[in-house]
Scaffold this active site. Structure first.
Site, mmCIF file in Angstrom:
data_model
loop_
_atom_site.group_PDB
_atom_site.id
_atom_site.type_symbol
_atom_site.label_atom_id
_atom_site.label_comp_id
_atom_site.label_asym_id
_atom_site.label_seq_id
_atom_site.Cartn_x
_atom_site.Cartn_y
_atom_site.Cartn_z
ATOM 1 N N GLU A 382 -0.199 31.824 11.727
ATOM 2 C CA GLU A 382 1.152 31.226 11.631
ATOM 3 C C GLU A 382 1.371 29.963 12.265
ATOM 4 O O GLU A 382 2.016 29.650 12.920
ATOM 5 C CB GLU A 382 2.144 32.233 11.969
ATOM 6 C CG GLU A 382 1.959 33.528 11.260
ATOM 7 C CD GLU A 382 3.162 34.284 11.562
ATOM 8 O OE1 GLU A 382 4.186 34.248 12.823
ATOM 9 O OE2 GLU A 382 3.238 35.469 11.024
ATOM 10 N N GLU A 502 -1.134 41.073 4.843
ATOM 11 C CA GLU A 502 -0.110 41.956 5.594
ATOM 12 C C GLU A 502 1.124 42.328 4.873
ATOM 13 O O GLU A 502 2.135 42.410 4.977
ATOM 14 C CB GLU A 502 0.576 41.028 6.742
ATOM 15 C CG GLU A 502 -0.345 40.590 7.827
ATOM 16 C CD GLU A 502 0.431 39.632 8.859
ATOM 17 O OE1 GLU A 502 1.754 39.995 9.071
ATOM 18 O OE2 GLU A 502 -0.406 38.994 9.777
HETATM 19 C C1 XIL Z 1 4.095 42.234 14.086
HETATM 20 C C2 XIL Z 1 3.836 43.808 14.470
HETATM 21 O O1 XIL Z 1 3.617 44.336 13.155
HETATM 22 C C3 XIL Z 1 4.670 44.388 15.354
HETATM 23 O O2 XIL Z 1 4.367 45.502 15.721
HETATM 24 C C4 XIL Z 1 4.979 43.422 16.544
HETATM 25 O O3 XIL Z 1 5.957 43.819 17.292
HETATM 26 C C5 XIL Z 1 5.360 42.106 16.102
HETATM 27 O O4 XIL Z 1 4.348 41.676 15.328
HETATM 28 N N1 XIL Z 1 2.915 38.250 11.316
HETATM 29 C C6 XIL Z 1 1.857 38.697 11.832
HETATM 30 C C7 XIL Z 1 1.848 39.972 12.511
HETATM 31 O O5 XIL Z 1 0.605 37.807 12.009
HETATM 32 O O6 XIL Z 1 1.030 40.041 13.939
HETATM 33 C C8 XIL Z 1 3.093 40.501 12.995
HETATM 34 O O7 XIL Z 1 2.973 41.671 13.167
HETATM 35 C C9 XIL Z 1 3.793 40.584 11.845
HETATM 36 C C10 XIL Z 1 4.081 39.120 11.288
#
Ligand code: XIL
Length: 586
Positions: A382, A502
């Protein structure tokens, strides 16, 4: 690892079970020696630095949270107890002067995410021995206990139980459950006694999970024994000693059908470590349907390096071992991010050169440890702020400018020249400013000869969001499958591998009317991935029981964004995907 060793049945009435019997440890999951923050010595377990400050997070516009970091136990031994009826648990501790340790008994599988932990249904027992230096006769020992239950609130108590305490003296803590009544004693002295109505039992499922932690590195202590005894006729206790079993992959699984018809694209999910270690259904379903796994949280910076230079790999190892034993490919996540950094890092005063060294050391240590085991890494996570083309003002960017990305990729490549290195971003699936910014970043990195191999598109999508304007389409997500195809093709043309990294589809409140639309959407985006030869199609979780799309502290109850419900029943999305994968390429 064999299934035979997972449970040692000891189920007679009034039987005492030792939970500290080293021979019960079944590598690699259930041994106390595999727990972050604990170290096993000849006759005792040392509880040390088992707690880190979970960062309270950084908002997407770079505003730091105003919440203070919270202490999170990271020592959870994945060993537990199954019981019927009543029991007492005796924990013998040995605590040096000024030592302060916690023992925790959870009644449901605990959950730890980036910014929060679940503390429902638990009994937290803190024991402290401290030095009244003027008069050692006044040295004292105190126990505090807190029982938390989301329906009935917290109850707590404390007692000084040992005047003239000598450091290292055994402290015997006994927790007894008799029906809905509980008592805690310390060295025979009553510290508390209370009753919880049956529906709010601390241990509603006949399970107790154990964990230990110290608030600070300096406050270490030792556990010398833990025993559990069934109390009363008909009561039973036995050790719940679970390692995730090998997956049974049947033909009617996503994994099998993808491997058969679309071998270039693996079906993936992120994996949460606690359920992997403690929820058998989770581990079985994971192994059956998925061939590509991403660690949800356990490889984020604050988990791997909770103290500077002090790497804690046990949870990550557990995940890696499971994946390799089950023939899965691992996509590491993540090395450099604006969020999920430990308090020592975000709150420290480091020069730019020091920040660069911290980054490079972290990357080379982590990637080096898993070289040859982790096939790909999200090196840059990100990079962009919101929907803009601006980099996050992260600790990394502030120190090194945009060059942090080149340096991070170089460090990862040096540590494992075979690993495929990725940038992972959200909001780039549809055309627009952010997709263009990502494209330019990739182009400039490739022009500079950086070892960048791929791009991940996150795809956290929404349907029925009440915050969206009326008329916002109900039957598709916010990004169309054809937009995804165009994005994949655009980045493939740069010579990069592409993946969906994701995907989840939050249905918000209108669950029942749109499961078919949700299913169609998952299927169609997955179809685009297999048709375009994307490296994998990865979803952010697979069961509503544990996925991140949950109200905080309310897991098991809400969330509807992934393809199995909280009880592991397949949703429409699953059957649609399975049917699509079962259809060979035209
Ligand atoms: C999220 C997890 O799913 C949660 O458990 C945590 O509290 C916060 O992070 N983008 C990403 C992931 O790259 O690492 C994030 O994951 C969601 C958004």
């Amino acid at each position: 690892m064999s299934l035979i060793n997972l449970l040692r049945p000891i189920e007679q009435d009034n039987q005492t079970v030792s939970l500290l019997d080293a021979t019960l440890a079944v590598a690699p999951y259930s041994g106390w020696d595999k727990v972050n923050g604990l170290s096993v010595e000849a006759t005792r377990i040392k509880i040390v630095d088992a707690c880190h400050k979970v960062s309270s997070g950084v908002a997407d516009d770079d505003t730091p949270s105003t919440d203070p970091p919270v202490d999170a136990p990271i020592a959870n031994n994945y060993v537990g107890l199954e019981f019927t009826g009543d029991f007492s648990i005796t924990i013998v501790l040995s605590i040096p002067m000024d030592g302060d340790v916690h023992a925790i008994l959870w009644g449901v599988v605990p959950m730890l995410q980036d910014e929060w932990q679940s503390d429902n249904n638990m009994l937290d027992i803190e024991v402290n021995v401290w030095d009244e230096s003027a008069n050692s006769a006044n040295d004292t020992a105190t126990i505090w206990w807190t029982s938390s239950n989301k329906n009935s609130g917290n109850k707590s108590g404390t007692v000084d139980f040992y005047s003239g305490a000598t450091a290292g003296d055994p402290v015997t803590v006994v927790v007894s459950k008799t029906g809905t009544s509980y008592t805690v004693t310390a060295n025979g002295k009553l510290a508390g006694s209370w009753t919880i109505i049956a529906s709010n039992a601390i241990f509603p499922n006949g399970e107790v999970y154990l964990g230990f932690y110290a608030d600070k590195k300096a406050n270490f202590g030792y556990v010398t024994s833990i025993t559990a005894t069934a109390v009363g006729t008909g009561s039973t206790v036995r050790r719940r000693n679970m390692g995730p079993p090998f997956a049974v992959v049947t033909e009617d699984s996503l994994r099998y059908q993808a491997a058969t018809n679309y071998p270039d694209t693996r079906i993936g999910t992120c994996v949460a470590t606690y359920p992997l270690a403690m929820d058998r259904q989770y581990a079985q379903r994971l192994g059956r349907d998925f061939s590509n796994v991403t660690p949800e949280n356990c490889m984020k910076f604050q988990f791997l390096q909770p103290y500077q230079g002090d790497f804690q790999f046990n949870d990550a190892d557990l995940f890696v071992n499971y994946a390799l034993q089950n023939g899965m490919r691992i996509h590491g996540h993540n090395l450099v991010w604006f969020d999920s950094n430990p308090a020592w890092l975000t709150g420290g005063t480091f020069t730019a050169a020091q920040v660069q060294t911290i980054m490079e050391t972290h990357i080379s240590t982590v990637v080096g440890r898993y070289a040859g085991k982790i096939a790909a890494w999200d090196v840059i996570n990100e990079p962009f702020k919101g929907f803009t083309a601006d980099h996050h003002a992260s600790i990394w960017f502030n120190a090194m400018g945009a060059n942090y990305a080149n340096l991070a990729l170089a460090a990862a490549h040096a540590a494992d020249p075979d690993a495929k290195l990725f940038i992972n971003e959200w909001g780039c699936e549809a055309p627009g400013t952010k997709q263009d910014a990502l494209y330019s970043l990739c182009q400039s990195l490739l022009d500079a000869g950086a070892p960048l191999h791929g791009v991940g598109f996150q795809m956290h999508e929404d349907m029925n969001d009440p915050d969206f304007p009326p008329g916002w389409p109900q039957d598709t997500g916010s990004v169309t499958p054809e937009q995804v195809r165009t994005a994949l093709q655009r980045f493939k043309a740069l010579g990069l591998e592409v993946r969906v990294s994701e995907m989840d589809v939050n249905l918000h409140v209108i669950y029942s009317t749109t499961v078919q639309a949700q299913g169609d959407y998952f299927r169609d985006v997955m179809a685009v991935c297999v048709e375009e030869g994307a490296r994998d199609f990865t979803m952010w979780g697979f069961t509503d029981r544990w996925a991140s799309n949950q109200a905080y502290y309310e897991y098991y109850q809400y969330g509807n964004a992934v393809i199995f419900d909280p009880d592991y029943n397949a949703k429409v999305a699953y059957t649609e995907m399975l049917a699509r994968l079962g259809t060979p390429p035209a």
